[in-house]
Design a protein around this motif. Structure first.
Motif, PDB file in Angstrom:
ATOM      1  N   HIS A 102      -2.091 -18.338   8.863  1.00  0.00           N
ATOM      2  CA  HIS A 102      -2.955 -18.298  10.056  1.00  0.00           C
ATOM      3  C   HIS A 102      -2.162 -18.637  11.314  1.00  0.00           C
ATOM      4  O   HIS A 102      -2.437 -18.111  12.398  1.00  0.00           O
ATOM      5  N   LEU A 103      -1.183 -19.534  11.161  1.00  0.00           N
ATOM      6  CA  LEU A 103      -0.373 -19.925  12.314  1.00  0.00           C
ATOM      7  C   LEU A 103       0.727 -18.912  12.594  1.00  0.00           C
ATOM      8  O   LEU A 103       1.024 -18.598  13.746  1.00  0.00           O
ATOM      9  N   LEU A 104       1.314 -18.394  11.498  1.00  0.00           N
ATOM     10  CA  LEU A 104       2.387 -17.405  11.611  1.00  0.00           C
ATOM     11  C   LEU A 104       2.024 -16.196  10.772  1.00  0.00           C
ATOM     12  O   LEU A 104       2.365 -16.126   9.584  1.00  0.00           O
ATOM     13  N   PRO A 105       1.267 -15.244  11.352  1.00  0.00           N
ATOM     14  CA  PRO A 105       0.740 -14.110  10.576  1.00  0.00           C
ATOM     15  C   PRO A 105       1.783 -13.357   9.775  1.00  0.00           C
ATOM     16  O   PRO A 105       1.477 -12.765   8.762  1.00  0.00           O
ATOM     17  N   ARG A 106       3.027 -13.365  10.204  1.00  0.00           N
ATOM     18  CA  ARG A 106       4.059 -12.612   9.484  1.00  0.00           C
ATOM     19  C   ARG A 106       4.997 -13.543   8.705  1.00  0.00           C
ATOM     20  O   ARG A 106       6.143 -13.223   8.452  1.00  0.00           O
ATOM     21  N   SER A 107       4.472 -14.716   8.313  1.00  0.00           N
ATOM     22  CA  SER A 107       5.295 -15.670   7.597  1.00  0.00           C
ATOM     23  C   SER A 107       5.550 -15.252   6.159  1.00  0.00           C
ATOM     24  O   SER A 107       6.465 -15.740   5.518  1.00  0.00           O
ATOM     25  N   ALA A 108       4.715 -14.375   5.603  1.00  0.00           N
ATOM     26  CA  ALA A 108       4.877 -13.910   4.223  1.00  0.00           C
ATOM     27  C   ALA A 108       4.630 -12.413   4.166  1.00  0.00           C
ATOM     28  O   ALA A 108       3.876 -11.862   4.972  1.00  0.00           O
ATOM     29  N   PRO A 109       5.273 -11.712   3.221  1.00  0.00           N
ATOM     30  CA  PRO A 109       5.042 -10.272   3.094  1.00  0.00           C
ATOM     31  C   PRO A 109       3.572  -9.966   2.837  1.00  0.00           C
ATOM     32  O   PRO A 109       2.891 -10.682   2.103  1.00  0.00           O
ATOM     33  N   GLN A 110       3.094  -8.911   3.457  1.00  0.00           N
ATOM     34  CA  GLN A 110       1.694  -8.531   3.316  1.00  0.00           C
ATOM     35  C   GLN A 110       1.478  -7.742   2.028  1.00  0.00           C
ATOM     36  O   GLN A 110       2.367  -7.042   1.554  1.00  0.00           O
ATOM     37  N   ARG A 111       0.280  -7.864   1.479  1.00  0.00           N
ATOM     38  CA  ARG A 111      -0.117  -7.098   0.304  1.00  0.00           C
ATOM     39  C   ARG A 111      -1.444  -6.418   0.627  1.00  0.00           C
ATOM     40  O   ARG A 111      -2.385  -7.073   1.099  1.00  0.00           O
ATOM     41  N   TYR A 112      -1.507  -5.137   0.368  1.00  0.00           N
ATOM     42  CA  TYR A 112      -2.686  -4.354   0.709  1.00  0.00           C
ATOM     43  C   TYR A 112      -3.240  -3.662  -0.533  1.00  0.00           C
ATOM     44  O   TYR A 112      -2.495  -3.312  -1.442  1.00  0.00           O
ATOM     45  N   ALA A 113      -4.528  -3.449  -0.546  1.00  0.00           N
ATOM     46  CA  ALA A 113      -5.176  -2.664  -1.600  1.00  0.00           C
ATOM     47  C   ALA A 113      -5.971  -1.558  -0.916  1.00  0.00           C
ATOM     48  O   ALA A 113      -6.813  -1.836  -0.047  1.00  0.00           O
ATOM     49  N   VAL A 114      -5.681  -0.322  -1.271  1.00  0.00           N
ATOM     50  CA  VAL A 114      -6.315   0.835  -0.634  1.00  0.00           C
ATOM     51  C   VAL A 114      -7.018   1.656  -1.707  1.00  0.00           C
ATOM     52  O   VAL A 114      -6.371   2.134  -2.650  1.00  0.00           O
ATOM     53  N   CYS A 115      -8.312   1.811  -1.581  1.00  0.00           N
ATOM     54  CA  CYS A 115      -9.075   2.638  -2.518  1.00  0.00           C
ATOM     55  C   CYS A 115      -9.158   4.042  -1.933  1.00  0.00           C
ATOM     56  O   CYS A 115      -9.869   4.278  -0.947  1.00  0.00           O
ATOM     57  N   ALA A 116      -8.406   4.964  -2.521  1.00  0.00           N
ATOM     58  CA  ALA A 116      -8.328   6.318  -1.965  1.00  0.00           C
ATOM     59  C   ALA A 116      -7.797   7.278  -3.013  1.00  0.00           C
ATOM     60  O   ALA A 116      -7.208   6.885  -4.011  1.00  0.00           O
ATOM     61  N   ASP A 117      -8.027   8.554  -2.761  1.00  0.00           N
ATOM     62  CA  ASP A 117      -7.492   9.646  -3.566  1.00  0.00           C
ATOM     63  C   ASP A 117      -6.022   9.811  -3.212  1.00  0.00           C
ATOM     64  O   ASP A 117      -5.661   9.910  -2.028  1.00  0.00           O
ATOM     65  N   MET A 118      -5.149   9.854  -4.219  1.00  0.00           N
ATOM     66  CA  MET A 118      -3.721  10.005  -3.957  1.00  0.00           C
ATOM     67  C   MET A 118      -3.397  11.311  -3.237  1.00  0.00           C
ATOM     68  O   MET A 118      -2.348  11.426  -2.591  1.00  0.00           O
ATOM     69  N   GLY A 119      -4.281  12.283  -3.315  1.00  0.00           N
ATOM     70  CA  GLY A 119      -4.057  13.551  -2.629  1.00  0.00           C
ATOM     71  C   GLY A 119      -4.463  13.536  -1.172  1.00  0.00           C
ATOM     72  O   GLY A 119      -4.224  14.504  -0.449  1.00  0.00           O
ATOM     73  N   ARG A 120      -5.058  12.419  -0.728  1.00  0.00           N
ATOM     74  CA  ARG A 120      -5.506  12.300   0.665  1.00  0.00           C
ATOM     75  C   ARG A 120      -5.156  10.913   1.157  1.00  0.00           C
ATOM     76  O   ARG A 120      -6.023  10.088   1.435  1.00  0.00           O
ATOM     77  N   LEU A 121      -3.875  10.658   1.296  1.00  0.00           N
ATOM     78  CA  LEU A 121      -3.391   9.314   1.604  1.00  0.00           C
ATOM     79  C   LEU A 121      -3.750   8.903   3.033  1.00  0.00           C
ATOM     80  O   LEU A 121      -3.341   9.565   3.992  1.00  0.00           O
ATOM     81  N   PRO A 122      -4.474   7.801   3.195  1.00  0.00           N
ATOM     82  CA  PRO A 122      -4.811   7.317   4.532  1.00  0.00           C
ATOM     83  C   PRO A 122      -3.718   6.398   5.079  1.00  0.00           C
ATOM     84  O   PRO A 122      -3.988   5.280   5.544  1.00  0.00           O
ATOM     85  N   LEU A 123      -2.475   6.858   5.023  1.00  0.00           N
ATOM     86  CA  LEU A 123      -1.328   6.051   5.407  1.00  0.00           C
ATOM     87  C   LEU A 123      -0.506   6.797   6.451  1.00  0.00           C
ATOM     88  O   LEU A 123      -0.467   8.030   6.469  1.00  0.00           O
ATOM     89  N   ALA A 124       0.180   6.031   7.282  1.00  0.00           N
ATOM     90  CA  ALA A 124       0.965   6.617   8.369  1.00  0.00           C
ATOM     91  C   ALA A 124       2.212   7.310   7.829  1.00  0.00           C
ATOM     92  O   ALA A 124       2.761   6.923   6.783  1.00  0.00           O
ATOM     93  N   ALA A 125       2.653   8.326   8.524  1.00  0.00           N
ATOM     94  CA  ALA A 125       3.900   9.004   8.177  1.00  0.00           C
ATOM     95  C   ALA A 125       5.072   8.041   8.291  1.00  0.00           C
ATOM     96  O   ALA A 125       5.079   7.138   9.144  1.00  0.00           O
ATOM     97  N   ASN A 126       6.053   8.196   7.411  1.00  0.00           N
ATOM     98  CA  ASN A 126       7.299   7.416   7.449  1.00  0.00           C
ATOM     99  C   ASN A 126       7.069   5.912   7.310  1.00  0.00           C
ATOM    100  O   ASN A 126       7.861   5.118   7.814  1.00  0.00           O
ATOM    101  N   SER A 127       6.006   5.528   6.625  1.00  0.00           N
ATOM    102  CA  SER A 127       5.634   4.106   6.573  1.00  0.00           C
ATOM    103  C   SER A 127       6.116   3.384   5.320  1.00  0.00           C
ATOM    104  O   SER A 127       6.015   2.160   5.237  1.00  0.00           O
ATOM    105  N   MET A 128       6.632   4.112   4.313  1.00  0.00           N
ATOM    106  CA  MET A 128       7.028   3.497   3.046  1.00  0.00           C
ATOM    107  C   MET A 128       8.490   3.808   2.727  1.00  0.00           C
ATOM    108  O   MET A 128       8.989   4.881   3.037  1.00  0.00           O
ATOM    109  N   ASN A 129       9.146   2.851   2.090  1.00  0.00           N
ATOM    110  CA  ASN A 129      10.539   3.052   1.671  1.00  0.00           C
ATOM    111  C   ASN A 129      10.649   3.415   0.197  1.00  0.00           C
ATOM    112  O   ASN A 129      11.631   4.024  -0.231  1.00  0.00           O
TER     113      ASN A 129
END
Length: 306
Positions: A102-129
């Motif tokens: 809460h004090l340092l929002p980027r103090s730890a790596p973020q973890r996300y859960a996205v419920c979506a069809d893999m064929g329609r990814l709601p993710l930004a271009a060039n966002s994953m390594n």
């Protein structure tokens, strides 16, 4: 090559319903995931962001978290109950860590859960390594379009690593069903060579494909079918026959499968395809056009122009 036509409402329902029983029946899935994880040992990659496509109950996700503790993780699955199980599998932050976040929002790596069809990814271009997928791509409604979407979200130089099933998967069960009627009872799977071509068409560079046959054995057909139901691997073909098999049809199915018994056990074969490919520098669009960067200001300075 004809891609399978799947009922995705049925796919979501089946995996949602199987979330509670999945781990008890997913012996093969864990084995394949372990073998895919071993292939990461040969990759000199330290990704900042990792996408797990078809995370299921999170077995692979937990291993990715342990391997890349500094990376942001995104779990993606079509079934909400599977995502809930995946989140529960990851280490939970302590009270002190939550307070610090809460004090340092980027103090730890973020973890996300996205419920979506893999064929329609709601993710930004060039966002994953790193895009990782263990035994999920066989559920894509349009595999080539899905691969193009995965290429879109990968950053230049990013890696796609996956395992999926090939056409000889459950060949014994397919043959037994064919002996009793003409309806599709086992999902269709895409050939290794066709997947390789799709990767190239999707813009990936240097695809490497491997295949191996894994065989589980069962005392009887009911146990095999119980395992398939327990992991949510129902027949989801749009042309499938609705309803349960009648007693007579089930008896004939058992008899047909019995002809394949070997050394006292019933075999169930799984053709496992492993693949990886790189996003490349991404200077070519999906339609084949080349992206050319025009550094006009730098060029004018080189020519001594104002």
């Amino acid at each position: 090559m004809t891609e399978p036509e799947l009922d995705f409402a049925e796919v979501r329902r089946a995996f949602d319903h199987a979330a509670a029983s999945y781990d008890a029946h997913a012996v093969l899935q864990r084995e394949v995931c372990d073998r895919l994880l071993e292939r990461l040992d040969f990759m000199t990659l330290q990704p900042g962001r990792v996408l797990d496509v078809g995370s299921g109950t999170g077995y692979g996700l937990a291993h990715l978290h342990a391997r890349y503790p500094a990376a942001e993780l995104c779990a993606l699955d079509i079934a909400p109950a599977m995502l809930a199980a995946a989140r529960a599998r990851l280490p939970q932050p302590t009270r002190a860590q939550r307070a610090l976040s809460h004090l340092l929002p980027r103090s730890a790596p973020q973890r996300y859960a996205v419920c979506a069809d893999m064929g329609r990814l709601p993710l930004a271009a060039n966002s994953m390594n790193l895009v990782w997928s263990s035994l999920a791509l066989q559920w894509a409604r349009d595999l080539e379009a899905t691969l193009k979407g995965l290429h879109r979200v990968l950053a230049p130089g990013g890696l796609l690593m996956f395992a999926t099933f090939g056409p000889d998967t459950l060949k014994e069960l397919r043959a037994a069903f064919a002996a009793i009627d003409d309806a599709p009872h086992v999902n269709q799977f895409i050939d290794l060579h066709d997947i390789g071509d799709m990767l190239m068409h999707a813009g990936f560079a240097g695809p490497v494909m491997e295949m191996e046959m894994l065989t589980l054995t069962y005392a009887d057909l009911k146990t095999l079918m119980r395992d398939l139901k327990g992991i949510g691997a129902h027949n989801a073909a749009t042309a499938r026959r609705r309803g349960l098999l009648g007693k007579s049809a089930w008896t004939r199915l058992e008899q047909a499968y019995e002809t394949q018994r070997c050394e006292g056990r019933l075999p169930a074969s799984f053709e496992v395809i492993y693949g990886h490919a790189w996003a490349g520098d991404k200077t070519q669009r999906e339609d084949g056009r080349q992206v050319i960067q025009l550094k006009i200001g730098e060029r004018r300075r080189m020519l001594g122009l104002p």
